[in-house]
Structure formats: C-alpha cells, structure tokens
Design a protein around this motif. Structure first.
Motif, PDB file in Angstrom:
ATOM      1  N   HIS A   1      36.395  35.254 -77.653  1.00  0.00           N
ATOM      2  CA  HIS A   1      37.412  35.109 -77.572  1.00  0.00           C
ATOM      3  C   HIS A   1      37.612  34.013 -76.625  1.00  0.00           C
ATOM      4  O   HIS A   1      37.124  33.617 -75.483  1.00  0.00           O
TER       5      HIS A   1
ATOM      6  N   LYS B   1      38.861  27.549 -85.624  1.00  0.00           N
ATOM      7  CA  LYS B   1      39.961  27.883 -85.161  1.00  0.00           C
ATOM      8  C   LYS B   1      40.942  27.179 -84.174  1.00  0.00           C
ATOM      9  O   LYS B   1      40.064  26.864 -83.842  1.00  0.00           O
TER      10      LYS B   1
ATOM     11  N   THR C   1      43.885  34.829 -79.899  1.00  0.00           N
ATOM     12  CA  THR C   1      44.105  36.343 -80.898  1.00  0.00           C
ATOM     13  C   THR C   1      43.129  36.677 -81.704  1.00  0.00           C
ATOM     14  O   THR C   1      43.539  38.239 -82.000  1.00  0.00           O
ATOM     15  N   GLU C   2      42.601  36.140 -82.528  1.00  0.00           N
ATOM     16  CA  GLU C   2      41.949  36.691 -83.693  1.00  0.00           C
ATOM     17  C   GLU C   2      39.890  36.790 -83.506  1.00  0.00           C
ATOM     18  O   GLU C   2      39.872  37.354 -83.302  1.00  0.00           O
TER      19      GLU C   2
ATOM     20  N   TYR D   1      35.862  35.659 -82.922  1.00  0.00           N
ATOM     21  CA  TYR D   1      34.720  35.636 -83.750  1.00  0.00           C
ATOM     22  C   TYR D   1      34.156  36.215 -83.896  1.00  0.00           C
ATOM     23  O   TYR D   1      33.632  37.200 -82.628  1.00  0.00           O
TER      24      TYR D   1
ATOM     25  N   LYS E   1      44.566  31.018 -81.810  1.00  0.00           N
ATOM     26  CA  LYS E   1      43.707  31.620 -82.666  1.00  0.00           C
ATOM     27  C   LYS E   1      42.411  32.551 -82.106  1.00  0.00           C
ATOM     28  O   LYS E   1      42.223  33.167 -82.359  1.00  0.00           O
TER      29      LYS E   1
END
Length: 201
Positions: free
Chosen positions: A105, A149, A156-157, A159, A153
């Motif tokens: 992140h 990304k 927030t998302e 890998y 992102k």
C-alpha cells in the motif's frame, strides 16, 4: 453341643479362606508391582516462529544482515512532467520462519502533498527476475504487470504480491509515471511512502 462345635469350625475355615484370599491378593499385587516400568519424555521444547520481512538496501547484494532493513529511503525524482516514467527496483526477503502472503500500500499525509500530485502519479508494479543478480533492471527481466494505479488507489486498494517461503527473495519493479499534469502543478512537490505488509499463510 456337637452342632455348635461344627459351626465354629466352619466359621474358622471361612475366616481362614477369606484371609487366605486377601493375603494372596496382596501378594499378587506386590508381585505385579515388582515388575512395573515407565518411560519418560524429558525437556519438551516449544519455540514460537516469527514473521519478519526485510528490504534489501542494495538490490545487487545478497541477504547478508548488513544489507537487510525494515525501512530504506525511497527515490527522489525530479523534473517530473507530462508522459514521464521512471523504474525503481526493490527486493524483499522473507527473513522469518513462516510462509507469508505479501501486500503493498502507499502511505502519505496530505500535508506532504499539498498540491495533490497523488492523483496524477501512477505506480505500476511488475514481477522482476534479476537473472544476473546485478540489481540492474534489464528490459527482458521485467515480467508480468500486477496492475497500474494512481498513488491514491495504491493507498486505498493496494496490491496483492503473492506468497513467499522462508528464505525466499521477491523482486519487483515499481514503474512511476504520469499521463497529463495540469499547468497549475508546475513547481509542485509531494512525498509518499510505500509499504509492504506480510501476513502468515
């Protein structure tokens, strides 16, 4: 009178028989106890494993303890502009005793990115096979992409970077890039962290 004598003799016999049986039981018990044995497991030891991932400070060097760190300084990119890109190599070592699942992140404080460059800068992570172990990124060593990304992102998302065994090194190339940047962002700067977290499988 004879009946009383017979009864007394019978009672004595019964008492003698009962005492004999009890004595025999005691003798059998002692005899059995004389042949017992036991086995003992001594000093049972329990050692708790550990989860420990390390970053290689210099990707061209191995996993000597002097090259393994929990934190390293990130790259400093200058003259970022339209359609810009730069690759950054990173190697991560599973220094623990468990098989781990690895995720990544981005991290940042808005105060360190007042112009919100995080919305314009992309990060694309590739698997990297450093065939010659020189720590240099050759084009044929960059493998499949794990996605592209924005920094927002990435935070927030995140890998998902797969699993790795104790003693294994995972190698990645992070490709930072831009597409278009507003003229109002000229001269702006921002600072971001990126983190790798491991979870026991």
């Amino acid at each position: 009178m004879i009946n009383v004598i017979v009864i007394k003799r019978n009672i004595k016999r019964i008492i003698l028989i009962v005492l004999g049986i009890i004595s025999l039981g005691i003798l059998v018990k002692f005899a059995y106890a004389a042949f017992t044995d036991k086995g003992t497991v001594l000093g049972s030891s329990f050692s708790v494993g550990n989860a420990d991932i390390k970053l290689l400070l210099n990707p061209s060097l191995g996993t000597d303890s002097s090259n393994l760190f929990d934190e390293i300084n990130g790259p400093a990119f200058t003259n970022v502009g339209q359609n810009w890109s730069k690759d950054y190599p990173i190697k991560i070592f599973n220094n623990g005793t468990y098989k781990m699942s690895l995720v990544s992140h981005a991290g940042y404080e808005t105060s360190n990115d007042p112009e919100e460059l995080r919305q314009y800068i992309y990060a694309e992570i590739f698997n990297w096979t450093d065939v010659d172990y020189d720590g240099e990124i050759d084009s044929d060593e960059i493998k499949e992409s794990l996605g592209k990304k924005t920094i927002v992102k990435w935070k927030t998302e995140g890998y998902s970077l797969g699993e790795f065994e104790p003693g294994e090194i995972k190698s990645y190339v992070v490709r930072f890039s831009t597409e278009s940047i507003s003229d109002t962002k000229q001269g702006a700067s921002g600072s971001f962290d990126f983190e790798f977290d491991s979870i026991e499988v």
